[in-house]
Design a protein around this motif. Structure first.
Motif, mmCIF file in Angstrom:
data_model
loop_
_atom_site.group_PDB
_atom_site.id
_atom_site.type_symbol
_atom_site.label_atom_id
_atom_site.label_comp_id
_atom_site.label_asym_id
_atom_site.label_seq_id
_atom_site.Cartn_x
_atom_site.Cartn_y
_atom_site.Cartn_z
ATOM 1 N N GLU A 141 30.400 63.976 86.935
ATOM 2 C CA GLU A 141 31.307 65.075 86.591
ATOM 3 C C GLU A 141 30.632 66.083 85.665
ATOM 4 O OE1 GLU A 141 32.154 61.770 86.106
ATOM 5 O OE2 GLU A 141 33.536 61.522 87.787
ATOM 6 N N LYS A 142 29.888 65.577 84.683
ATOM 7 C CA LYS A 142 29.187 66.463 83.742
ATOM 8 C C LYS A 142 28.112 67.266 84.473
ATOM 9 C CE LYS A 142 27.291 67.291 79.358
ATOM 10 N NZ LYS A 142 27.599 68.706 79.260
ATOM 11 N N ILE A 143 27.373 66.601 85.335
ATOM 12 C CA ILE A 143 26.334 67.294 86.105
ATOM 13 C C ILE A 143 26.981 68.415 86.920
ATOM 14 C CG2 ILE A 143 24.622 67.062 87.961
ATOM 15 C CD1 ILE A 143 24.256 64.111 86.987
ATOM 16 N N PHE A 144 28.067 68.091 87.601
ATOM 17 C CA PHE A 144 28.765 69.086 88.419
ATOM 18 C C PHE A 144 29.224 70.273 87.574
ATOM 19 C CE2 PHE A 144 32.984 70.581 89.877
ATOM 20 C CZ PHE A 144 32.563 71.306 90.974
ATOM 21 N N LYS A 145 29.894 69.990 86.459
ATOM 22 C CA LYS A 145 30.391 71.064 85.586
ATOM 23 C C LYS A 145 29.267 71.967 85.101
ATOM 24 C CE LYS A 145 34.489 69.827 82.965
ATOM 25 N NZ LYS A 145 34.905 69.147 81.753
ATOM 26 N N ASP A 146 28.180 71.340 84.645
ATOM 27 C CA ASP A 146 27.073 72.113 84.088
ATOM 28 C C ASP A 146 26.329 72.917 85.146
ATOM 29 O OD1 ASP A 146 27.811 71.071 81.652
ATOM 30 O OD2 ASP A 146 26.053 69.773 81.426
ATOM 31 N N LEU A 147 26.221 72.383 86.356
ATOM 32 C CA LEU A 147 25.488 73.094 87.411
ATOM 33 C C LEU A 147 26.331 74.149 88.110
ATOM 34 C CD1 LEU A 147 23.340 70.275 89.065
ATOM 35 C CD2 LEU A 147 22.639 72.029 87.420
ATOM 36 N N LYS A 193 25.292 77.576 87.363
ATOM 37 C CA LYS A 193 24.021 77.977 87.970
ATOM 38 C C LYS A 193 24.156 78.211 89.469
ATOM 39 C CE LYS A 193 20.366 76.111 85.160
ATOM 40 N NZ LYS A 193 19.159 75.325 85.161
ATOM 41 N N ASP A 194 25.022 77.424 90.081
ATOM 42 C CA ASP A 194 25.199 77.490 91.529
ATOM 43 C C ASP A 194 26.688 77.374 91.844
ATOM 44 O OD1 ASP A 194 25.204 77.287 94.265
ATOM 45 O OD2 ASP A 194 23.808 75.610 94.365
ATOM 46 N N PRO A 195 27.385 78.507 91.915
ATOM 47 C CA PRO A 195 28.842 78.488 92.101
ATOM 48 C C PRO A 195 29.317 77.786 93.373
ATOM 49 C CG PRO A 195 28.074 80.700 91.572
ATOM 50 C CD PRO A 195 26.870 79.855 91.783
ATOM 51 N N VAL A 196 28.445 77.630 94.372
ATOM 52 C CA VAL A 196 28.883 76.989 95.612
ATOM 53 C C VAL A 196 28.643 75.478 95.632
ATOM 54 C CG1 VAL A 196 28.622 79.097 96.965
ATOM 55 C CG2 VAL A 196 26.737 77.466 96.860
#
Length: 148
Positions: free
Chosen positions: A52-58, A61-64
């Motif tokens: 979840e943290k990886i997803f939120k933080d990325l 950088k990459d909205p898609v």
């Protein structure tokens, strides 16, 4: 592998991504922008993040990028032994770029996880006839910030 991780952290982003691309190719994993982002995140954020943290933080950088892409990529990396999935009996699993056996300290107050180099992670004589896949050493307590 530990030296590889430390040297990757020191490299400029373009060289680091080029190295990560080669690592994926060597493992016969299809290279994609999002897979590179996830691996790069794990290299540059040694904080044992959740998916979840990886997803939120990325996402910034990459909205898609999707949550499913993060989970599927992490599972792929775990299956190819590039990433280690850590289950510390917490609500969510944590992830780290695979490196030699080491221990962890977990603060029971704030949840911070710290890597520990453990010099003697040898198999005890009593287990000489056993095949050992992993050795896990976990210390739990309070970090200096929470101790105060």
């Amino acid at each position: 592998m530990h030296d590889l991780i430390e040297s990757l952290r020191q490299e400029n982003p373009d060289k680091r991504l080029s190295t990560l691309k080669k690592i994926l190719q060597d493992k016969k994993i299809r290279v994609s922008h999002q897979r590179l982002l996830i691996l790069d995140y794990l290299i540059t954020h040694p904080i044992h993040p959740t998916a979840e943290k990886i997803f939120k933080d990325l996402k910034s950088k990459d909205p898609v990028i999707s949550q499913a892409t993060v989970y599927n990529s992490l599972n792929l990396f775990v299956n190819h032994k590039l990433v280690k999935e850590l289950d510390f009996n917490m609500v969510s699993k944590r992830y780290e770029f695979k490196r030699p056996s080491h221990g962890h300290f977990i603060c029971e107050s704030c949840g911070k996880i710290k890597d520990l180099e453990i010099l003697d992670m040898q198999k005890p004589d009593i287990l000489k006839d056993y095949t050992i896949d992993t050795i896990e050493v976990i210390y739990r307590g309070l970090c200096p910030d929470c101790k105060e």
